[in-house]
Design a protein around this motif. Structure first.
Motif, PDB file in Angstrom:
ATOM      1  N   GLY A 146      67.470  54.883  28.646  1.00  0.00           N
ATOM      2  CA  GLY A 146      67.054  53.953  27.607  1.00  0.00           C
ATOM      3  C   GLY A 146      66.848  54.566  26.237  1.00  0.00           C
ATOM      4  N   MET A 147      66.893  55.905  26.157  1.00  0.00           N
ATOM      5  CA  MET A 147      66.713  56.556  24.850  1.00  0.00           C
ATOM      6  C   MET A 147      67.945  56.325  23.987  1.00  0.00           C
ATOM      7  SD  MET A 147      64.759  60.131  25.674  1.00  0.00           S
ATOM      8  CE  MET A 147      64.681  60.479  23.929  1.00  0.00           C
ATOM      9  N   LYS A 148      67.696  56.074  22.720  1.00  0.00           N
ATOM     10  CA  LYS A 148      68.764  55.798  21.770  1.00  0.00           C
ATOM     11  C   LYS A 148      69.496  57.093  21.403  1.00  0.00           C
ATOM     12  CE  LYS A 148      69.494  53.060  17.654  1.00  0.00           C
ATOM     13  NZ  LYS A 148      68.871  52.258  16.620  1.00  0.00           N
ATOM     14  N   LEU A 149      70.828  57.023  21.285  1.00  0.00           N
ATOM     15  CA  LEU A 149      71.614  58.167  20.847  1.00  0.00           C
ATOM     16  C   LEU A 149      71.417  58.395  19.360  1.00  0.00           C
ATOM     17  CD1 LEU A 149      73.329  57.260  23.466  1.00  0.00           C
ATOM     18  CD2 LEU A 149      75.232  58.318  22.291  1.00  0.00           C
ATOM     19  N   THR A 150      71.359  59.653  18.977  1.00  0.00           N
ATOM     20  CA  THR A 150      71.368  59.961  17.552  1.00  0.00           C
ATOM     21  C   THR A 150      72.800  59.790  17.064  1.00  0.00           C
ATOM     22  OG1 THR A 150      71.877  62.304  17.852  1.00  0.00           O
ATOM     23  CG2 THR A 150      69.527  61.679  17.857  1.00  0.00           C
ATOM     24  N   GLU A 151      72.992  59.722  15.767  1.00  0.00           N
ATOM     25  CA  GLU A 151      74.355  59.589  15.224  1.00  0.00           C
ATOM     26  C   GLU A 151      75.219  60.776  15.645  1.00  0.00           C
ATOM     27  OE1 GLU A 151      75.980  57.074  13.713  1.00  0.00           O
ATOM     28  OE2 GLU A 151      74.194  55.953  14.225  1.00  0.00           O
ATOM     29  N   GLU A 152      74.633  61.966  15.646  1.00  0.00           N
ATOM     30  CA  GLU A 152      75.369  63.163  16.048  1.00  0.00           C
ATOM     31  C   GLU A 152      75.770  63.087  17.528  1.00  0.00           C
ATOM     32  OE1 GLU A 152      75.028  67.926  15.348  1.00  0.00           O
ATOM     33  OE2 GLU A 152      73.189  66.868  15.905  1.00  0.00           O
ATOM     34  N   GLN A 153      74.846  62.659  18.390  1.00  0.00           N
ATOM     35  CA  GLN A 153      75.148  62.513  19.807  1.00  0.00           C
ATOM     36  C   GLN A 153      76.252  61.479  20.023  1.00  0.00           C
ATOM     37  OE1 GLN A 153      71.203  61.488  21.189  1.00  0.00           O
ATOM     38  NE2 GLN A 153      70.877  63.555  22.026  1.00  0.00           N
ATOM     39  N   LYS A 154      76.144  60.375  19.287  1.00  0.00           N
ATOM     40  CA  LYS A 154      77.148  59.319  19.430  1.00  0.00           C
ATOM     41  C   LYS A 154      78.523  59.824  19.014  1.00  0.00           C
ATOM     42  CE  LYS A 154      77.864  54.437  18.544  1.00  0.00           C
ATOM     43  NZ  LYS A 154      77.303  53.214  17.993  1.00  0.00           N
ATOM     44  N   GLU A 155      78.584  60.578  17.937  1.00  0.00           N
ATOM     45  CA  GLU A 155      79.853  61.115  17.455  1.00  0.00           C
ATOM     46  C   GLU A 155      80.468  62.076  18.476  1.00  0.00           C
ATOM     47  OE1 GLU A 155      81.350  64.064  13.918  1.00  0.00           O
ATOM     48  OE2 GLU A 155      79.763  62.631  13.439  1.00  0.00           O
ATOM     49  N   TYR A 156      79.651  63.016  19.008  1.00  0.00           N
ATOM     50  CA  TYR A 156      80.166  63.973  19.977  1.00  0.00           C
ATOM     51  C   TYR A 156      80.550  63.293  21.292  1.00  0.00           C
ATOM     52  CZ  TYR A 156      78.834  67.892  16.998  1.00  0.00           C
ATOM     53  OH  TYR A 156      78.733  68.795  15.971  1.00  0.00           O
ATOM     54  N   ALA A 157      79.746  62.344  21.722  1.00  0.00           N
ATOM     55  CA  ALA A 157      80.049  61.635  22.962  1.00  0.00           C
ATOM     56  C   ALA A 157      81.349  60.844  22.823  1.00  0.00           C
ATOM     57  CB  ALA A 157      78.891  60.705  23.339  1.00  0.00           C
TER      58      ALA A 157
END
Length: 97
Positions: free
Chosen positions: A30-41
C-alpha cells in the motif's frame, strides 16, 4: 547492475509485482511509489516485456524498445486462432454447480 544481470534475476513474479506497482502507483503493502521508484520500475517492466515476455497484449514493448500495437483485426485473428486450438471447453449444467 547490467541489463543482462537484471533480466537474469527478474522472475515472472517480480515482473508482475513491478508491473502492478507501476499501474497502481503503489507497492503491494500500500505504500506509494516515489517518482524515482516509478521511473525505475517502469524501465524494468519495459525491458522485461521487450526481452523476455512474448505477450499477446494489445500494446507491448518490442525487443528493440519500440512500442508494438496490434490492430483490432490482428487481435481478432489471434483470439479466433486460440479458440480454434482449444480442444474442448468445460461445460456444466445448472444442477452440476
Amino acid at each position: 547492475m547490467q541489463l543482462e544481470q537484471l533480466l537474469a534475476t527478474m522472475t515472472p513474479e517480480i515482473y508482475l509485482k513491478l508491473r502492478s506497482a507501476v499501474e497502481t502507483g503503489k507497492w503491494e503493502n500500500g505504500m506509494k511509489l516515489t517518482e524515482e521508484q516509478k521511473e525505475y520500475a517502469m524501465q524494468a517492466v519495459m525491458l522485461y516485456q521487450g526481452k523476455v515476455e512474448q505477450s499477446g497484449e494489445h500494446m507491448t514493448v518490442g525487443e528493440n524498445g519500440e512500442i508494438i500495437q496490434k490492430s483490432r483485426q490482428q487481435m481478432k485473428q489471434e483470439l479466433q486462432h486460440q479458440t480454434t486450438n482449444q480442444s474442448s471447453i468445460a461445460k456444466f449444467g445448472q444442477d452440476d454447480i
